[in-house]
Motif scaffolding. Structure first.
Motif, mmCIF file in Angstrom:
data_model
loop_
_atom_site.group_PDB
_atom_site.id
_atom_site.type_symbol
_atom_site.label_atom_id
_atom_site.label_comp_id
_atom_site.label_asym_id
_atom_site.label_seq_id
_atom_site.Cartn_x
_atom_site.Cartn_y
_atom_site.Cartn_z
ATOM 1 N N LYS A 125 -41.690 134.065 67.743
ATOM 2 C CA LYS A 125 -40.570 134.386 68.636
ATOM 3 C C LYS A 125 -39.278 134.682 67.880
ATOM 4 N N ARG A 126 -39.422 135.142 66.650
ATOM 5 C CA ARG A 126 -38.246 135.571 65.889
ATOM 6 C C ARG A 126 -37.962 137.059 66.101
ATOM 7 N N LEU A 127 -38.966 137.767 66.605
ATOM 8 C CA LEU A 127 -38.875 139.212 66.724
ATOM 9 C C LEU A 127 -39.564 139.633 68.011
ATOM 10 N N GLU A 128 -39.020 140.669 68.648
ATOM 11 C CA GLU A 128 -39.634 141.210 69.857
ATOM 12 C C GLU A 128 -39.744 142.725 69.722
ATOM 13 N N ILE A 129 -40.947 143.263 69.975
ATOM 14 C CA ILE A 129 -41.126 144.712 69.991
ATOM 15 C C ILE A 129 -40.668 145.202 71.360
ATOM 16 N N VAL A 130 -39.625 146.013 71.402
ATOM 17 C CA VAL A 130 -39.017 146.400 72.674
ATOM 18 C C VAL A 130 -39.349 147.830 73.088
ATOM 19 N N GLY A 131 -40.031 148.589 72.211
ATOM 20 C CA GLY A 131 -40.383 149.956 72.596
ATOM 21 C C GLY A 131 -40.636 150.824 71.385
ATOM 22 N N THR A 132 -40.607 152.137 71.615
ATOM 23 C CA THR A 132 -40.784 153.105 70.535
ATOM 24 C C THR A 132 -39.713 154.181 70.654
ATOM 25 N N THR A 133 -39.547 154.946 69.597
ATOM 26 C CA THR A 133 -38.587 156.054 69.620
ATOM 27 C C THR A 133 -39.064 157.156 68.686
ATOM 28 N N GLN A 134 -38.531 158.352 68.874
ATOM 29 C CA GLN A 134 -38.807 159.498 68.011
ATOM 30 C C GLN A 134 -37.559 159.800 67.195
ATOM 31 N N LEU A 135 -37.693 159.924 65.889
ATOM 32 C CA LEU A 135 -36.564 160.270 65.017
ATOM 33 C C LEU A 135 -36.957 161.441 64.139
ATOM 34 N N ALA A 136 -36.000 162.346 63.924
ATOM 35 C CA ALA A 136 -36.249 163.493 63.055
ATOM 36 C C ALA A 136 -36.116 163.060 61.606
ATOM 37 N N GLY A 153 -36.391 165.002 58.134
ATOM 38 C CA GLY A 153 -36.589 166.361 57.612
ATOM 39 C C GLY A 153 -36.874 167.312 58.768
ATOM 40 N N ARG A 154 -37.968 168.029 58.686
ATOM 41 C CA ARG A 154 -38.335 168.972 59.744
ATOM 42 C C ARG A 154 -39.340 168.393 60.732
ATOM 43 N N ARG A 155 -39.683 167.136 60.558
ATOM 44 C CA ARG A 155 -40.709 166.523 61.403
ATOM 45 C C ARG A 155 -40.129 165.427 62.288
ATOM 46 N N GLU A 156 -40.726 165.275 63.445
ATOM 47 C CA GLU A 156 -40.409 164.146 64.312
ATOM 48 C C GLU A 156 -41.390 163.023 64.013
ATOM 49 N N ARG A 157 -40.869 161.838 63.815
ATOM 50 C CA ARG A 157 -41.739 160.693 63.554
ATOM 51 C C ARG A 157 -41.531 159.631 64.639
ATOM 52 N N ARG A 158 -42.597 158.918 64.941
ATOM 53 C CA ARG A 158 -42.563 157.884 65.967
ATOM 54 C C ARG A 158 -42.408 156.518 65.296
ATOM 55 N N TYR A 159 -41.504 155.713 65.822
ATOM 56 C CA TYR A 159 -41.216 154.405 65.242
ATOM 57 C C TYR A 159 -41.267 153.323 66.311
ATOM 58 N N LEU A 160 -41.667 152.140 65.898
ATOM 59 C CA LEU A 160 -41.500 150.954 66.724
ATOM 60 C C LEU A 160 -40.037 150.532 66.706
ATOM 61 N N VAL A 161 -39.549 150.023 67.825
ATOM 62 C CA VAL A 161 -38.204 149.469 67.889
ATOM 63 C C VAL A 161 -38.339 147.959 68.091
ATOM 64 N N ALA A 162 -37.759 147.193 67.190
ATOM 65 C CA ALA A 162 -37.861 145.735 67.248
ATOM 66 C C ALA A 162 -36.471 145.126 67.372
ATOM 67 N N ALA A 163 -36.386 144.017 68.092
ATOM 68 C CA ALA A 163 -35.124 143.282 68.247
ATOM 69 C C ALA A 163 -35.290 141.895 67.651
ATOM 70 N N SER A 164 -34.339 141.505 66.826
ATOM 71 C CA SER A 164 -34.372 140.164 66.243
ATOM 72 C C SER A 164 -33.922 139.140 67.271
ATOM 73 N N ARG A 165 -34.643 138.018 67.335
ATOM 74 C CA ARG A 165 -34.271 136.926 68.236
ATOM 75 C C ARG A 165 -33.745 135.725 67.463
ATOM 76 N N VAL A 166 -33.386 135.930 66.213
ATOM 77 C CA VAL A 166 -32.812 134.878 65.378
ATOM 78 C C VAL A 166 -31.330 135.176 65.186
ATOM 79 N N ALA A 167 -30.490 134.218 65.463
ATOM 80 C CA ALA A 167 -29.052 134.416 65.290
ATOM 81 C C ALA A 167 -28.739 134.663 63.823
ATOM 82 N N ALA A 168 -28.053 135.759 63.549
ATOM 83 C CA ALA A 168 -27.706 136.092 62.170
ATOM 84 C C ALA A 168 -26.694 135.096 61.632
ATOM 85 N N VAL A 169 -26.931 134.661 60.404
ATOM 86 C CA VAL A 169 -25.990 133.758 59.743
ATOM 87 C C VAL A 169 -25.127 134.534 58.757
#
Length: 398
Positions: free
Chosen positions: A11-22, A24-40
């Motif tokens: 429960k330190r990390l949550e996968i919240v979705g995916t996104t497409q990012l360019a 170079g000339r290609r679109e790549r698909r990435y997982l989007v993760a959210a940290s659930r640990v308070a940054a120190v």
């Protein structure tokens, strides 16, 4: 992926979705993760991807900040690498907001004036809080729109950086004279000399010269703050800690307020008394509060688990150990400034008195050695009490 899933399970990390990012000339698909640990540690921030360095900094218009180094290179487009910023504590969190509307990958190192909010160096303020505030108060805006400290503080802060931060970690212990080959790149010594000339100061030829200039400007760190700087620096350990002025036995303890005020003091007193003589104790009263806040724990009392993000000192103890023990090997490795293994009683106190969290609550702060404790005692104004105690003769203070 297995590492990511391990953090998800804990429960330190949550996968919240995916996104497409360019890319170079290609679109790549990435997982989007959210940290659930308070940054120190919040020092590393990021500016908008693709902007020129000067445009990244101009996004900070209206904030109380200064660019710490190389503003001329930033202005003429020749700057490479991260940008170092000193920011008033009230504005540090606003930097992230300035870049929240876009992908941000341009590295910024952000330090608050008192080290609070996790905007620190090695868990301590980047400069002494008083020095940092004076730098911000001296700031002017260049024609290109960058805020910089005045010439004197630019020189002093650069000398502070070379002597007390990362740049001296590779310097052989015992080195005093400085020149083009002292640091990783000749540019650092050249810039130090240039800034000295601009400030109307004599160009330093040694670390002693830098130290003298900082002390003259009342910008020298207390030994407590110096200890944080020296943790990973053989050069600083050799220069400031290897020749201990006092034998082991003296310890100061500061109780921090995590929402319970002085309620834990009675249990802490009992645990301390099981191994130490309590020479003196008392609340952090109005007459010493400012000095304690600035000169103990490096001036940094922030903690994300405390109400308001800051656990300030509310009570103090001065303790004496008649039978100090040499630090064990594992202690010397973890806390090289400790001169007495019994100081590790702090962890037992935190475990038994502090509120249970994922990590041990830092309910108390202690000195690491007798020399550091004596400086704390000076801040508390309790020298006469200590000198009247039998410990004074063993320490050579009587």
């Amino acid at each position: 992926l297995p590492a990511l899933m391990r953090h998800v399970r804990r429960k330190r990390l949550e996968i919240v979705g995916t996104t497409q990012l360019a890319v170079g000339r290609r679109e790549r698909r990435y997982l989007v993760a959210a940290s659930r640990v308070a940054a120190v540690d919040n020092r590393r921030q990021f500016g908008t991807t693709g902007l020129k360095p000067i445009d990244v900094v101009r996004r900070l218009d209206g904030l109380d900040y200064v660019v710490l180094r190389w503003p001329e290179l930033i202005e003429d487009g020749r700057h490479e690498g991260d940008i170092d910023l000193l920011v008033a504590r009230g504005d540090a969190d606003k930097i992230r907001e300035r870049f929240s509307d876009s992908v941000a990958t341009y590295p910024l190192d952000v330090y608050s004036d008192d080290g609070s909010g996790g905007y620190y160096f090695n868990r301590a303020p980047y400069y002494t809080p008083r020095m940092a505030r004076r730098m911000l108060d001296s700031a002017t805006t260049t024609p290109a729109g960058l805020r910089v400290a005045d010439a004197r503080w630019r020189y002093l802060s650069f000398g502070y950086h070379l002597l007390l931060h990362i740049k001296s970690r590779r310097v052989p212990p015992g080195t005093n004279e400085i020149g083009p080959q002292t640091f990783r790149s000749p540019k650092y010594f050249a810039e130090l000399k240039r800034l000295a000339v601009v400030a109307g100061e004599p160009a330093p030829a040694s670390f002693d010269d830098i130290e003298a200039a900082l002390k003259k400007a009342d910008a020298w760190p207390a030994i407590d703050l110096m200890g944080f700087y020296a943790e990973k620096s053989p050069f600083l350990k050799h220069r400031y800690f290897e020749n201990a002025a006092l034998p082991p036995g003296l310890m100061t303890v500061f109780v921090r307020d995590f929402g319970r005020g002085t309620e834990p003091v009675a249990r802490i007193r009992d645990l301390l008394a099981s191994r130490f003589d309590i020479v003196s104790e008392g609340p952090v009263s109005d007459d010493v509060r400012d000095g304690v806040l600035k000169n103990v724990r490096g001036g940094n009392w922030s903690d994300p688990t405390a109400p308001g993000g800051e656990a300030r000192p509310v009570y103090w103890f001065i303790c004496w150990d008649k039978t100090p023990k040499p630090p064990l090997r594992r202690t010397r490795k973890k806390r090289p400034r400790i001169d007495n293994e019994n100081v590790n009683l702090k962890y037992e106190i935190r475990e038994n008195v502090g509120i249970k969290t994922r990590k041990q609550q830092r309910l108390i702060h202690t000195s690491d050695n007798s020399t550091e404790a004596l400086e704390h005692i000076h801040v508390l104004g309790r020298e006469l009490v200590v000198k009247a105690h039998p410990a004074a003769q063993a320490l050579g203070l009587a």
